[in-house]
Structure formats: structure tokens, C-alpha cells
Design an enzyme around this catalytic site. Structure first.
Site, PDB file in Angstrom:
ATOM      1  N   ASP A 128       0.955  -1.339  -0.033  1.00  0.00           N
ATOM      2  CA  ASP A 128       0.023   0.280  -0.044  1.00  0.00           C
ATOM      3  C   ASP A 128       1.034   1.084   0.055  1.00  0.00           C
ATOM      4  O   ASP A 128       1.643   1.167   0.266  1.00  0.00           O
ATOM      5  CB  ASP A 128      -1.162  -0.386   1.426  1.00  0.00           C
ATOM      6  CG  ASP A 128      -2.411  -1.204   1.138  1.00  0.00           C
ATOM      7  OD1 ASP A 128      -2.606  -1.180  -0.080  1.00  0.00           O
ATOM      8  OD2 ASP A 128      -2.249  -1.230   2.228  1.00  0.00           O
ATOM      9  N   ASP A 147      -7.095  -0.989  -5.063  1.00  0.00           N
ATOM     10  CA  ASP A 147      -8.248  -1.344  -3.990  1.00  0.00           C
ATOM     11  C   ASP A 147      -9.084  -0.092  -4.674  1.00  0.00           C
ATOM     12  O   ASP A 147     -10.503   0.210  -4.286  1.00  0.00           O
ATOM     13  CB  ASP A 147      -7.466  -0.296  -2.550  1.00  0.00           C
ATOM     14  CG  ASP A 147      -6.748  -1.633  -1.761  1.00  0.00           C
ATOM     15  OD1 ASP A 147      -6.606  -3.119  -1.665  1.00  0.00           O
ATOM     16  OD2 ASP A 147      -5.286  -1.172  -1.426  1.00  0.00           O
TER      17      ASP A 147
END
EC number: 3.4.23.36
Length: 167
Positions: A128, A147
Site C-alpha cells: 500500500d 484497492d
């Protein structure tokens, strides 16, 4: 000479354009993750604006780091869920490829799911790096392109369902 359409019509649904969209999401997702992991150290942040940072973070769990400290079994569990979901989405795309908004939604979700599955298989965690925050309210959990594609796809899916209900 007839021109070949990129996206299917109701009379001719093809899986190819939808899989290409998913592949593009995977490509962008993986390229951005490779770039960030080569540029940043774990936990390193770079302020971009007053509400956005780039940061390298690893997530061994699901959304919002759910189950990230659960001993390792979650890697296989979420990988399995991602693979089963991908197979089901391909089935739905094959069956409903002529429904454009529905197919766009599924293609984005498919690309995002497989982007994160690739991370889990290669690294044991999801990479991330997008970190948004707002003044005193704190930081939203870091996320990535996969995401984002899943969220946009889910939004399109909801919009498509609302349109169906209104018809």
C-alpha cells in the site's frame, strides 16, 4: 468495410475487452507498487499535498489491515478468496458481457482483486502507498491502485443495480 467495435453490443458479447481492462488495472497496479518499493523504505513518507502522502506500507490482512496480525493464515485465506472471486467474476463477465456498466464494474473488481492476489503470492503481503488525511481527523488507511479499482468497481456495481431497480 465494417469497423470492429472495441466493446461488445447486446448482440455480440465478448470476454476479451473486459479481460483487457482487468489486465490494464493489474499492470498499472503492479508498476506503481514496484516503483514505490524501489523508491521508498518501509514506513517512509513523502508529503505531496496538504492532504496526501506517498508512504510504503505492507498489509498482511484485508481492507483497513483487518486480521493483519493473525499469524500468517490470513495470507492463504485472502489469496483463496481472491482466486475464487476472480473465477466467479470471469464467469459473470462471460455470461453478462453485453451489460456495459455491470461488465466495467466486474472488470475493475477483477483487476483489483488479482493485483492484490499477486502481492500476497509474491511477497506475503499487499503493498500500500496512497495515504490521504484531513487536518486533525487523522489518516485514512493506506491503499493502492488495486484497492481503488475495487472501490470504483463496487460503486459502478451499485449504480448499475440502482439503474436496474428504477427501470
Amino acid at each position: 468495410m465494417a469497423t470492429k467495435k472495441i466493446f461488445p453490443t447486446k448482440s455480440s458479447a465478448s470476454l476479451t475487452p473486459w479481460l483487457c481492462i482487468a489486465a490494464l488495472v493489474i499492470l498499472i497496479d503492479q508498476l506503481t507498487k514496484i516503483t514505490i518499493t524501489k523508491t521508498f523504505q518501509l514506513g517512509e513518507e513523502k508529503a505531496i499535498t496538504s492532504f496526501f502522502n506517498l508512504v510504503l506500507a505492507y498489509n498482511k490482512g484485508a481492507a483497513f489491515s483487518f486480521l493483519s496480525n493473525s499469524g500468517g493464515w490470513q495470507r492463504y485465506f485472502f489469496t483463496g478468496i481472491g482466486i475464487v472471486a476472480a473465477i466467479f467474476i470471469v464467469y459473470l463477465l462471460k455470461k453478462n458481457g453485453s451489460q456495459r456498466m455491470f461488465a466495467w464494474a466486474l472488470s475493475l473488481i477483477l483487476g483489483g482483486a488479482l493485483g492484490n492476489v499477486i502481492d500476497r503470492l509474491l511477497y506475503g503481503h499487499v503493498v500500500d502507498f496512497l495515504d490521504f488525511y484531513w487536518r486533525g481527523l487523522g489518516h485514512f488507511p493506506a491503499f493502492n491502485v488495486a484497492d481503488s479499482a475495487i472501490c470504483v468497481g463496487a460503486g459502478l456495481f451499485i449504480l448499475d443495480e440502482l439503474r436496474r431497480v428504477n427501470k
